[in-house]
Design a protein around this motif. Structure first.
Motif, PDB file in Angstrom:
ATOM      1  N   ILE A  96     -68.571 104.533  90.661  1.00 51.83           N
ATOM      2  CA  ILE A  96     -69.163 104.139  89.383  1.00 51.83           C
ATOM      3  C   ILE A  96     -68.634 102.792  88.914  1.00 51.83           C
ATOM      4  N   VAL A  97     -67.319 102.591  88.980  1.00 52.93           N
ATOM      5  CA  VAL A  97     -66.725 101.411  88.333  1.00 52.93           C
ATOM      6  C   VAL A  97     -66.679 100.174  89.221  1.00 52.93           C
ATOM      7  N   LYS A  98     -66.718 100.335  90.547  1.00 52.98           N
ATOM      8  CA  LYS A  98     -66.635  99.148  91.406  1.00 52.98           C
ATOM      9  C   LYS A  98     -67.785  98.155  91.174  1.00 52.98           C
ATOM     10  N   PRO A  99     -69.030  98.627  91.048  1.00 51.67           N
ATOM     11  CA  PRO A  99     -70.087  97.651  90.756  1.00 51.67           C
ATOM     12  C   PRO A  99     -69.865  96.929  89.428  1.00 51.67           C
ATOM     13  N   LEU A 100     -69.274  97.597  88.455  1.00 51.30           N
ATOM     14  CA  LEU A 100     -68.964  96.958  87.180  1.00 51.30           C
ATOM     15  C   LEU A 100     -67.866  95.918  87.338  1.00 51.30           C
ATOM     16  N   ALA A 101     -66.926  96.174  88.265  1.00 50.55           N
ATOM     17  CA  ALA A 101     -65.797  95.266  88.469  1.00 50.55           C
ATOM     18  C   ALA A 101     -66.224  93.953  89.100  1.00 50.55           C
ATOM     19  N   GLU A 102     -67.439  93.864  89.585  1.00 48.72           N
ATOM     20  CA  GLU A 102     -67.940  92.591  90.090  1.00 48.72           C
ATOM     21  C   GLU A 102     -68.222  91.608  88.961  1.00 48.72           C
ATOM     22  N   ARG A 103     -68.352  92.131  87.733  1.00 50.85           N
ATOM     23  CA  ARG A 103     -68.667  91.269  86.584  1.00 50.85           C
ATOM     24  C   ARG A 103     -67.624  91.332  85.478  1.00 50.85           C
ATOM     25  N   PHE A 104     -66.759  92.352  85.513  1.00 47.35           N
ATOM     26  CA  PHE A 104     -65.809  92.569  84.431  1.00 47.35           C
ATOM     27  C   PHE A 104     -64.418  92.875  84.974  1.00 47.35           C
ATOM     28  N   ARG A 105     -63.424  92.724  84.101  1.00 46.11           N
ATOM     29  CA  ARG A 105     -62.117  93.308  84.329  1.00 46.11           C
ATOM     30  C   ARG A 105     -62.196  94.705  83.732  1.00 46.11           C
ATOM     31  N   VAL A 106     -62.376  95.704  84.591  1.00 44.14           N
ATOM     32  CA  VAL A 106     -62.598  97.067  84.141  1.00 44.14           C
ATOM     33  C   VAL A 106     -61.262  97.764  83.900  1.00 44.14           C
ATOM     34  N   HIS A 107     -61.142  98.404  82.748  1.00 46.60           N
ATOM     35  CA  HIS A 107     -59.986  99.238  82.426  1.00 46.60           C
ATOM     36  C   HIS A 107     -60.516 100.645  82.164  1.00 46.60           C
ATOM     37  N   ALA A 108     -60.340 101.543  83.122  1.00 52.50           N
ATOM     38  CA  ALA A 108     -60.807 102.921  82.977  1.00 52.50           C
ATOM     39  C   ALA A 108     -59.702 103.746  82.335  1.00 52.50           C
ATOM     40  N   VAL A 109     -59.998 104.325  81.187  1.00 54.49           N
ATOM     41  CA  VAL A 109     -58.974 104.937  80.333  1.00 54.49           C
ATOM     42  C   VAL A 109     -59.240 106.433  80.178  1.00 54.49           C
TER      43      VAL A 109
END
Length: 265
Positions: A50-63
């Motif tokens: 889920i989060v890897k595609p988002l990490a291509e555009r953002f610094r993702v912090h999954a909390v």
């Protein structure tokens, strides 16, 4: 998909966090979790999908919610804890994506603490739980708290077909030891907090620009709840993925790009 270095840490108040990617921060409030900890084992690859595609555009912090949650905690108290942690860590409003139960928390956060949220995305969540979701989630956490196998009790939220449930139930029963809560009191406390969650009357107080995303085959919520949520929030967009299930909406081919287009516009 590029390889990302994954960093694990905790936010203030002991909120577990794993981070990856680069760019503008995107806080991902994770969905309902058996453990109030960063994902591992079978959970980890599912969440990274889920989060890897988002990490291509953002610094993702999954909390994740903090371990040791107080029995009797309310969603408002949990949102306050997150608001304090985010402001202490980032010092300014941040973009927030709430997934499933994390979407319930994100709505409470945006209503109670508008100064913490720059833009809000609510995915697979609405202003309240359905009776089915409330009943299934409560039963799962209560049985897990006794030490018995309970994962199979989630089958009604995974397929609406009676035959599908009959086929899925034994598979989930066998998988249970690999996904059992290390401290069953934590998911039980959170389930009880979400059980009484209802924010329809306060949706108009959400000031952050908002995007609601759901699949039209989501069994955890009804189309009416998604529509009411989107219509109740000022300055809200609503995207529905045809044929997508609850989890399927998070892995939809357009999910990451729709979020990036909204948040970065």
């Amino acid at each position: 998909m590029p390889h990302f270095r994954i960093e694990q840490s905790t936010l203030p108040h002991g909120l577990p966090r794993f981070s990856l990617g680069s760019g503008e921060p995107l806080i991902v409030l994770r969905g309902f979790a058996a453990n109030h900890a960063n994902p591992k084992g079978m959970e980890r690859p599912l969440e990274l999908k889920i989060v890897k595609p988002l990490a291509e555009r953002f610094r993702v912090h999954a909390v994740t919610r903090a371990p040791g949650m107080r029995q009797g905690a309310t969603m408002a108290e949990i949102a306050t804890q997150h608001a304090e942690a985010l402001m202490e860590e980032f010092g300014e409003p941040v973009n927030v994506l709430g997934l499933s139960s994390g979407g319930s928390l994100a709505l409470q956060l945006a209503a109670d603490h508008p100064h913490t949220v720059r833009k809000l995305v609510v995915a697979g969540a609405g202003h309240r739980l359905t009776d089915l979701t409330r009943r299934v989630q409560r039963r799962y956490t209560e049985v897990a708290a006794t030490g018995r196998r309970s994962l199979h009790l989630l089958a009604p939220l995974m397929t609406g077909s009676r035959l599908g449930q009959l086929a899925l139930t034994p598979a989930l029963w066998l998988m249970d030891p690999m996904m059992r809560p290390s401290d069953p009191a934590d998911p039980l406390a959170f389930a009880r907090a979400e059980d009484s969650f209802s924010i329809r009357g306060r949706l108009s107080e959400i000031t952050a620009p908002t995007l609601v995303i759901n699949g039209d085959r989501d069994l955890a919520y009804t189309p009416e709840i998604f529509r009411e949520t989107a219509e109740g929030i000022p300055d809200c967009r609503h995207i529905v993925y045809p044929g997508a299930s609850h989890m399927g909406s998070f892995t939809h081919p357009r999910f990451a790009s729709d979020i990036a287009d909204f948040v970065l516009s």
